[in-house]
Design an enzyme around this catalytic site. Sequence first.
Site, PDB file in Angstrom:
ATOM      1  N   ASP A   1       6.563  16.969  14.807  1.00  0.00           N
ATOM      2  CA  ASP A   1       6.427  16.837  13.355  1.00  0.00           C
ATOM      3  C   ASP A   1       4.952  16.750  12.951  1.00  0.00           C
ATOM      4  O   ASP A   1       4.560  15.899  12.158  1.00  0.00           O
ATOM      5  CB  ASP A   1       7.194  15.611  12.864  1.00  0.00           C
TER       6      ASP A   1
ATOM      7  N   ILE B   1       0.812  -1.216   0.000  1.00  0.00           N
ATOM      8  CA  ILE B   1       0.000   0.000   0.000  1.00  0.00           C
ATOM      9  C   ILE B   1       0.846   1.267   0.000  1.00  0.00           C
ATOM     10  O   ILE B   1       0.297   2.370  -0.044  1.00  0.00           O
ATOM     11  CB  ILE B   1      -0.956   0.019   1.208  1.00  0.00           C
ATOM     12  N   GLY B   2       2.155   1.126   0.062  1.00  0.00           N
ATOM     13  CA  GLY B   2       2.967   2.325   0.035  1.00  0.00           C
ATOM     14  C   GLY B   2       4.424   2.049   0.334  1.00  0.00           C
ATOM     15  O   GLY B   2       4.846   0.907   0.533  1.00  0.00           O
ATOM     16  N   GLU B   3       5.193   3.135   0.336  1.00  0.00           N
ATOM     17  CA  GLU B   3       6.623   3.045   0.587  1.00  0.00           C
ATOM     18  C   GLU B   3       6.987   4.129   1.583  1.00  0.00           C
ATOM     19  O   GLU B   3       6.787   5.320   1.317  1.00  0.00           O
ATOM     20  CB  GLU B   3       7.404   3.250  -0.708  1.00  0.00           C
ATOM     21  N   GLY B   4       7.465   3.726   2.749  1.00  0.00           N
ATOM     22  CA  GLY B   4       7.888   4.699   3.745  1.00  0.00           C
ATOM     23  C   GLY B   4       9.357   5.003   3.593  1.00  0.00           C
ATOM     24  O   GLY B   4      10.035   4.513   2.693  1.00  0.00           O
ATOM     25  N   GLY B   5       9.871   5.833   4.494  1.00  0.00           N
ATOM     26  CA  GLY B   5      11.266   6.217   4.412  1.00  0.00           C
ATOM     27  C   GLY B   5      12.227   5.065   4.614  1.00  0.00           C
ATOM     28  O   GLY B   5      13.388   5.157   4.252  1.00  0.00           O
ATOM     29  N   PHE B   6      11.760   3.936   5.200  1.00  0.00           N
ATOM     30  CA  PHE B   6      12.661   2.836   5.495  1.00  0.00           C
ATOM     31  C   PHE B   6      12.222   1.515   4.891  1.00  0.00           C
ATOM     32  O   PHE B   6      12.714   0.476   5.266  1.00  0.00           O
ATOM     33  CB  PHE B   6      12.810   2.679   7.006  1.00  0.00           C
ATOM     34  N   GLY B   7      11.269   1.548   3.978  1.00  0.00           N
ATOM     35  CA  GLY B   7      10.878   0.306   3.341  1.00  0.00           C
ATOM     36  C   GLY B   7       9.404   0.274   2.988  1.00  0.00           C
ATOM     37  O   GLY B   7       8.653   1.201   3.275  1.00  0.00           O
TER      38      GLY B   7
ATOM     39  N   VAL C   1       5.365  -0.846   2.800  1.00  0.00           N
ATOM     40  CA  VAL C   1       4.294  -1.053   3.769  1.00  0.00           C
ATOM     41  C   VAL C   1       3.221  -1.909   3.114  1.00  0.00           C
ATOM     42  O   VAL C   1       2.821  -1.662   1.973  1.00  0.00           O
ATOM     43  CB  VAL C   1       3.690   0.279   4.243  1.00  0.00           C
TER      44      VAL C   1
END
Length: 720
Positions: free
Chosen positions: A489, A369-375, A377
């Site tokens: 943040d 469902i997506g791509e975060g800053g570390f890999g 998802v």
Amino acid sequence: MADLDTLDLSFNKLTGQIPGPLESLKKNIKFMFLNNNSLTGEVPAWILGSRKDLDLSYNNFTGSAEQSCQQLPVNLVASHVSTGSNKISWCLNKDLVCTRKPQYHSLFINCGGSSETVGDNEYEDDTTPGGAADFASISERWGYSSTGTYIGTNDGAYKATNSYGLNVTGEGFYQTARLAPQSLKYYGLCMLAGSYKVQLHFAEIMYSNNQTFSSLGRRIFDISIQGKVVQANFNIMEEAGGVGIGIPKVFDGIIVNGSTLEIHLYWSGKGTTAVPERGVYGPLISAITVTPNFKVDNGGGLSVGAIIGIVAAPCVLAALVLLVLRKKGYLGGKDLEDKELRALDLQTGYLSLRQIKHATNNFDPANKIGEGGFGPVYKGMLSDGSVIAVKQLSAKSKQGNREFVNEIGMISALQHPHLVKLYGCCIEGNQLLLVYEYLENNSLARALFGRDEHQIKLDWQTRKKILLGIAKGLAYLHEESRLKIVHRDIKATNVLLDKDLNAKISDFGLAKLDEEENTHISTRIAGTIGYMAPEYAMRGYLTDKADVYSFGVVVLEIVSGKSNTNYRPKEEFVYLLDWAYVLQEQGNLLELVDPSLGSNYSKTEALRMLNLALLCTNPSPTLRPSMSSAVKMLEGQIPVQAPIVKRSTMNPDARFKAFELLSHDSQTHVSNGSESSQIQKSISMDGPWIDSEFSIESKDEIIDSSSTKLLKDLYDVNLD
């Protein structure tokens, strides 16, 4: 066989599917009990459509069954197992898993009777008829399951009243009762995990006390709680010393680990069955009282017991992460033996790699469902039906330190309707996975100003609800929790939306604990350009008012439907906030309202929100409101008086100095390495909801490439 009216094959360890020839029974069958076996496959349509007393509870069916859980036509409670592909209602799931966040901590039921107030407690109505194969749920708060037919009669009662006119002693709820010939289960649903005191109230009201035949009955049954027998061969009359005498049985220290409390009363064939008439036997109960042994947080802050829970449970998670990082050599430690890792107490917050592979269909790209800053998802579904989001951290991500992991551990224990919940992690081999609740509508940023196909048309009422949710979540972090937390943040990307578009604050990777005795925290600067308070960006001066500033920016974005950092009406304006100051001076603030709303909004409410945004983004932190005050302003309880901040009187460098410094440093030190430069500036034009994030030691020092921590982007997911 077609003329059979009763078939009882319960508790026989039967396996396989329900045989097709059984359909020949549907015309004449009155009672069929296939409960407590291991039957699989789909439940035949002729059974689901039956109005007879059929019990298929406690099996292993795998077909889809979207039955209403209020009162099933056929008793199917706990009859199915989730495979990840079938769709089943919560009451059919093996563990009766709560479909929402567990919230209940007490239970008061007048079994078989109407609602009644006893002292300060309201005992709930339990007057549904019951039956031979019956399950009923009351608002997914509690329910019961009744099973069995009476020997020698079809007219036995499933509720009892004081038919002999006994002078019943004790509370009013002893005048009525619920009973069953074979099995009677009560469930406390969506309960908070913890230790409870369970009081079961009994009074024998179906026998007389006049030394006649009707007084000779003996009712004997067993009691188990959470699957453990707590009282065998229980005889109400013997225990109470006669009929019509109310008696509570107290069972303390009952542990709820999941979200369901199960109380089971069952007949094991002992006692009389025909005194004073056929059908007077089996388990009987008058009322149920369940109270917590822990301090309940009612919004006034966490108790000492809760703080212990915050320190204990999440530290297991934090310790686990630290140990594995140490094993991998990321923290400079020696290798740990696998047996040491296995020896850790992982009762909460841990899932096996096998579970997660099954949930995500072995990390099927279709579930990504997506791509975060570390890999990447992935979306997944556990065997209990829980939908989860799984972040698979990249093997190359080796940053991390004890302080950060410890803080994430503590923050993960915080529970609030407007905070995303971290369920736990999985660490096996070279896999490091984080598991958290799945939010159906992704981020607020994508909903407002993502790609056209991802945007959600948010009406005015929904925008108000989202704003209020964010404000309440921040008020909890700042003021209501004993652990004072500054998020650092807050931005539209870090606000996720559930299926009902309720806001939940996410990504605590940059959060800091705020000691109450400190007026501020001096810390390494980290955050997102365009959302950072000037005093923090320039001097590292951090208080909860930095979050208030960021919240003000988000308010502007929600009202306007525009990104603060990507919307530039004129070249001289760097941010949407600059344009807001100009319109305020001109008295034209309503020009900021999202044109897509047309006239379908309240001008009074819009002005209130826009003035609140400007009040929250005041250059002076002391003039910004607390988040609890912001909540009251949004609700209209107190007025908003946003001070006029004239751009001509502002220090022109005040809000942009850190931004300019960052830009200069980023260009000067880009040769430090591709990885560092990638960390230093991550703005992307592929999705306008991706923001630039940075970290610097002070206003005079260069960018710290270690700012991007392992787990930092815990919830910040950019979807394609």
